[in-house]
Design an enzyme around this catalytic site. Structure first.
Site, PDB file in Angstrom:
ATOM      1  N   HIS A  50       0.851  -1.185   0.000  1.00 51.33           N
ATOM      2  CA  HIS A  50       0.000   0.000   0.000  1.00 51.33           C
ATOM      3  C   HIS A  50       0.890   1.240   0.000  1.00 51.33           C
ATOM      4  O   HIS A  50       2.021   1.209   0.506  1.00 51.33           O
ATOM      5  CB  HIS A  50      -0.894   0.002   1.237  1.00 51.33           C
ATOM      6  CG  HIS A  50      -2.019  -0.992   1.179  1.00 51.33           C
ATOM      7  ND1 HIS A  50      -3.079  -0.978   2.046  1.00 51.33           N
ATOM      8  CD2 HIS A  50      -2.250  -2.029   0.333  1.00 51.33           C
ATOM      9  CE1 HIS A  50      -3.921  -1.961   1.758  1.00 51.33           C
ATOM     10  NE2 HIS A  50      -3.435  -2.631   0.717  1.00 51.33           N
ATOM     11  N   GLU A  52       0.915   3.932   1.765  1.00 46.68           N
ATOM     12  CA  GLU A  52       1.370   4.386   3.083  1.00 46.68           C
ATOM     13  C   GLU A  52       2.545   3.547   3.580  1.00 46.68           C
ATOM     14  O   GLU A  52       3.550   4.072   4.062  1.00 46.68           O
ATOM     15  CB  GLU A  52       0.243   4.251   4.129  1.00 46.68           C
ATOM     16  CG  GLU A  52      -1.019   5.008   3.819  1.00 46.68           C
ATOM     17  CD  GLU A  52      -2.035   4.135   3.111  1.00 46.68           C
ATOM     18  OE1 GLU A  52      -1.671   3.453   2.116  1.00 46.68           O
ATOM     19  OE2 GLU A  52      -3.197   4.151   3.533  1.00 46.68           O
ATOM     20  N   CYS A  80      -6.102   1.913   5.767  1.00 50.60           N
ATOM     21  CA  CYS A  80      -6.712   0.660   6.221  1.00 50.60           C
ATOM     22  C   CYS A  80      -6.118   0.322   7.595  1.00 50.60           C
ATOM     23  O   CYS A  80      -5.153   0.950   8.040  1.00 50.60           O
ATOM     24  CB  CYS A  80      -6.422  -0.448   5.203  1.00 50.60           C
ATOM     25  SG  CYS A  80      -4.730  -1.075   5.285  1.00 50.60           S
ATOM     26  N   CYS A  83      -2.247  -0.248   7.537  1.00 52.66           N
ATOM     27  CA  CYS A  83      -1.445   0.976   7.411  1.00 52.66           C
ATOM     28  C   CYS A  83      -1.586   1.866   8.642  1.00 52.66           C
ATOM     29  O   CYS A  83      -0.619   2.512   9.057  1.00 52.66           O
ATOM     30  CB  CYS A  83      -1.839   1.718   6.142  1.00 52.66           C
ATOM     31  SG  CYS A  83      -1.342   0.821   4.648  1.00 52.66           S
TER      32      CYS A  83
END
Lengths: 146, 146
Positions: A50, A52, A80, A83
């Site tokens: 992801h 992040e 999410c 993260c």
């Protein structure tokens, strides 16, 4: 604040052009962007890639520090739970995000990670920055795919 | 099941010898260990370098698949919320863990990630396998550090 989010949106767009869900992030320290991230789940065959997580990992590697206490992360979508917990582990000072994510978010939705007793650091959080631009990117991406 | 956990414990011990919090993991597919992980937070200056995340990333990269639907992850400690969410994203079939972690766990404690409405996949979960060995490793590590 919107200038950094514009950079995160540029990362999201670059991800979309490569076939990824358009989410982007930049990590800012002392007014400078020190790391960038975009979704790379498809390209890297990595379910954890992801925006992040990649920006945090890149920033920590660059600074050779596992904690980034003075850094702010700008990301186009509410993080999410994975993260959000990574943000807590990295001890980020501040999180700024664009669109809210009721289906998969972990900050203002679902487990609300920063409010859990198992979470030992909570950053300052600002949501909804350039919210519409971030949401539009995601909507257009999924519309094209259908 | 205990044989795979013994391998995860070996990873944890190797991590401890390198100055890391002793947590280890192995990813098993079709009876074979396809990936291994140990905590690398200190060595890699990476707050996300938990044993589980590294084993999942290594397995997915090896198989060139973002999802590992037939794989089982063995890890010595109850996964944190970050790793639990990564397990959900990777669509793992099963999670087997050793010691329970009331302070930082995210499976049977805190946010109980797999029970959240924002979690779209729940693996089969077995906790407490070789629990004492895993807990002893952690206790001895922190005792020496104090």
């Amino acid at each position: 604040m919107t200038a950094y989010m514009t950079e995160a949106l540029a990362e999201a767009r670059a991800g979309a052009a490569a076939g990824e869900v358009p989410i982007g992030a930049v990590l800012v320290l002392g007014g400078e962007i020190v790391a960038r991230g975009q979704n790379r789940v498809e390209r890297d065959h990595d379910p954890t890639a992801h925006a992040e997580l990649l920006a945090i990992r890149a920033g920590a590697r660059l600074l050779e520090q596992k904690r980034l206490e003075r850094a702010t992360l700008y990301v186009t979508l509410e993080p999410c739970p994975m993260c959000a917990q990574a943000i807590a582990f990295a001890r980020l000072k501040k999180l700024v995000f664009g669109a809210y994510d009721p289906k998969g978010g972990g900050v203002d939705h679902g487990p609300r990670i920063f409010q859990q007793p198992t979470c030992h650091h909570s950053p300052e959080v600002v949501g909804g920055v350039q919210e519409l631009a971030a949401a539009r990117l995601l909507r257009d991406f999924f519309k094209e795919r259908r």
